[in-house]
Write a protein that holds these residues in place. Structure first.
Motif, PDB file in Angstrom:
ATOM      1  N   GLU A  60      47.783  51.037  -3.323  1.00  0.00           N
ATOM      2  CA  GLU A  60      46.978  50.217  -4.228  1.00  0.00           C
ATOM      3  C   GLU A  60      47.841  49.176  -4.930  1.00  0.00           C
ATOM      4  O   GLU A  60      47.430  48.019  -5.093  1.00  0.00           O
ATOM      5  CB  GLU A  60      46.267  51.106  -5.250  1.00  0.00           C
ATOM      6  CG  GLU A  60      45.309  50.359  -6.168  1.00  0.00           C
ATOM      7  CD  GLU A  60      44.262  49.531  -5.422  1.00  0.00           C
ATOM      8  OE1 GLU A  60      43.863  48.469  -5.943  1.00  0.00           O
ATOM      9  OE2 GLU A  60      43.857  49.932  -4.305  1.00  0.00           O
ATOM     10  N   ARG A  65      48.457  46.511  -2.455  1.00  0.00           N
ATOM     11  CA  ARG A  65      47.274  45.670  -2.269  1.00  0.00           C
ATOM     12  C   ARG A  65      47.165  44.648  -3.396  1.00  0.00           C
ATOM     13  O   ARG A  65      46.861  43.465  -3.153  1.00  0.00           O
ATOM     14  CB  ARG A  65      46.025  46.544  -2.208  1.00  0.00           C
ATOM     15  CG  ARG A  65      44.765  45.786  -1.746  1.00  0.00           C
ATOM     16  CD  ARG A  65      43.502  46.523  -2.134  1.00  0.00           C
ATOM     17  NE  ARG A  65      43.342  46.599  -3.572  1.00  0.00           N
ATOM     18  CZ  ARG A  65      42.930  45.579  -4.320  1.00  0.00           C
ATOM     19  NH1 ARG A  65      42.642  44.401  -3.780  1.00  0.00           N
ATOM     20  NH2 ARG A  65      42.823  45.716  -5.613  1.00  0.00           N
ATOM     21  N   THR A 107      44.362  47.223   3.680  1.00  0.00           N
ATOM     22  CA  THR A 107      42.927  47.290   3.433  1.00  0.00           C
ATOM     23  C   THR A 107      42.276  48.216   4.457  1.00  0.00           C
ATOM     24  O   THR A 107      42.642  48.183   5.642  1.00  0.00           O
ATOM     25  CB  THR A 107      42.298  45.885   3.521  1.00  0.00           C
ATOM     26  OG1 THR A 107      42.883  45.043   2.518  1.00  0.00           O
ATOM     27  CG2 THR A 107      40.793  45.937   3.319  1.00  0.00           C
ATOM     28  N   ASP A 134      33.462  42.587   8.500  1.00  0.00           N
ATOM     29  CA  ASP A 134      34.132  42.352   7.216  1.00  0.00           C
ATOM     30  C   ASP A 134      34.589  40.894   7.129  1.00  0.00           C
ATOM     31  O   ASP A 134      35.185  40.369   8.079  1.00  0.00           O
ATOM     32  CB  ASP A 134      35.331  43.290   7.076  1.00  0.00           C
ATOM     33  CG  ASP A 134      35.922  43.264   5.688  1.00  0.00           C
ATOM     34  OD1 ASP A 134      36.518  42.233   5.314  1.00  0.00           O
ATOM     35  OD2 ASP A 134      35.804  44.288   4.981  1.00  0.00           O
TER      36      ASP A 134
END
Length: 465
Positions: free
Chosen positions: A110, A113, A137, A144
């Motif tokens: 995370e 990201r 991701t 997407d």
């Protein structure tokens, strides 16, 4: 006087001794020292550049961070220096990218990201930022919008070959995970085509054959090795994408082992002291081998690693087993192996450097593989008792007996923690960094069947019918 890195460094030092208030020259000195692998001196030069108010100091902090992360094995200090770069320039995409890489290396998805998202916001046209963001991701559908964005950017004529390679290899990985195998293959093929554009010439079969011939001739026997030392690194090697990172993680779970990762010390030693290689390694005596061993150990000490139980995991060190055993006669070699079809597919799907010219075509992968096997047969003939073939496929099918076999080979007592390599904390700096943080799984064994039709040239070139 010839214009060498050492003479350029000496010239700059003379200039700066006479007039030290030259921040740009301190910066240039830092770059030269970094390239010469004189890392502590490079940090000092960069510090002088900062003290003297160099323009774009964020670039200096970034360069210092790279040294701490890649050369000195200090990711915490690297992160601290990247934060200083970002404080000076919050829109510095390169610093955000490097911070994201550090977070990936330690398994903080995370945080990675968020850093990549910052890089993407700072430079929406940067293919690397989009690629890295996609890498961390989880995609639920081929529809997407990020997938569409990667396709659009990869097809844009202004994107250079490196950007097209970055995007297409990531697209391939995403589409493979979504089981869109035909589309994934097309993306990987485009990524390899872009990589070929960056290579300095095509794969040269004859040159490879001569290289392997030269190694076999130079290291035709055990030579005159250095005197045995009390300890030696554990060398983990084999074809790229054959399970070397997983083997190292299994060992890293053991209380007596320290994971060194992909150490630069052996290639640096060859580059600095044994050119042209392997010819320059022929006929050396025990004293010279001991001196070369000390050069290797100096690098280990610089990174503050213990030698006892240290792993040196560079897959392509399989080329240098003859040299390894002359420097470290007691060294144990863990040779990772995998089904050749899966191994070949994984190489084709890996975003490897353009200098690895065999990796972009199935036929050249097979050619390289056959000569790798020829060389490994030679090494086994010399050092068979000190080489363990450690099978990825056997490992994932039945882990415990294979892990016990590995530990027995290294004279290590069995520890249950080695059955849980995904639980090992610490930095992992390879293309498989996320896979090895998962529990042992079998889905990559036999994966080539998803691409059986496309892999016909590989199967034929490997002589597998």
């Amino acid at each position: 006087m010839s214009d060498t890195p050492d003479t350029r460094i000496a010239t700059l030092r003379t200039l700066l001794a006479a007039d030290p208030d030259r921040p740009d020259d301190w910066y240039d000195l830092g770059l030269l020292l970094k390239r010469a692998r004189r890392y502590e001196e490079a940090l000092e030069a960069y510090a002088e550049a900062l003290k003297r108010n160099v323009e774009r100091p964020e670039e200096v902090w970034l360069n210092r961070a790279v040294i701490h992360a890649e050369a000195l094995g200090d990711p915490e200090q690297a992160a601290a220096e990247l934060e200083k770069a970002i404080a000076l320039n919050p829109n510095y995409a390169s610093a955000w990218l490097n911070l994201g890489n550090l977070n990936e290396d330690r398994g903080a998805r995370e945080e990675a990201r968020r850093a990549y998202a910052k890089a993407r916001a700072a430079d929406p046209q940067d293919a690397m930022a989009l690629m890295r963001l996609a890498e961390v991701t989880t995609f639920k559908s081929v529809d997407d919008p990020m997938i569409a964005g990667m396709r659009q950017m990869a097809a844009h004529p202004s994107v250079p070959a490196i950007g097209r390679a970055d995007l297409n290899f990531t697209l391939g990985k995403v589409l493979d995970a979504l089981e869109e195998y035909d589309a994934a293959w097309e993306a990987y093929a485009a990524g390899n085509a872009a990589t070929i554009e960056m290579a300095k010439g095509p794969y040269d079969e004859r040159a490879v054959e001569k290289e392997i011939d030269g190694l076999i001739e130079t290291f035709g026997d055990r030579g005159d090795p250095a005197p045995p030392s009390e300890t030696a690194p554990i060398f983990i090697l084999g074809m790229f994408r054959s399970g070397s990172t997983l083997a190292e993680r299994i060992l890293a779970a053991h209380s007596a082992v320290t994971a060194g990762g992909e150490l630069e010390h052996l290639p640096a030693l060859i580059g600095d002291h044994l050119q042209p290689y392997p010819k320059a390694a022929a006929g050396l005596d025990a004293l010279r081998h001991a001196e070369l061993r000390e050069a290797y150990l100096a690098g280990v000490r610089r990174q503050k690693f213990p030698l006892a139980g240290l792993t040196d995991k560079r897959p392509d060190n399989f080329l240098h087993i003859g040299l390894i055993k002359r420097l470290f006669p007691s060294a144990k070699i863990v040779h990772t192996v995998r089904d050749p079809m899966d191994n070949g597919l994984s190489i084709y799907f890996a975003h490897l450097h353009p200098s690895m010219r065999y990796a972009q075509r199935l036929e050249s992968i097979a050619h390289w593989y056959r000569h790798y096997e020829r060389l490994m047969d030679h090494w086994r003939g010399l050092y068979g008792d000190d080489i363990l073939d450690f099978s990825y496929d056997a490992l994932v099918a039945d882990p415990k007996p294979q892990i016990r076999r590995l530990l027995d080979f290294l004279d290590l007592p069995f520890e249950d923690a080695c059955l849980r390599p995904h639980a090992v904390t610490g930095v992992v700096r390879t293309a498989s960094s996320w896979q090895v943080r998962e529990p042992l799984y079998r889905r990559s064994s036999g994966r080539w069947h998803n691409y059986e039709q496309q892999l016909a040239p590989l199967r034929e070139a490997l002589g597998r019918g």
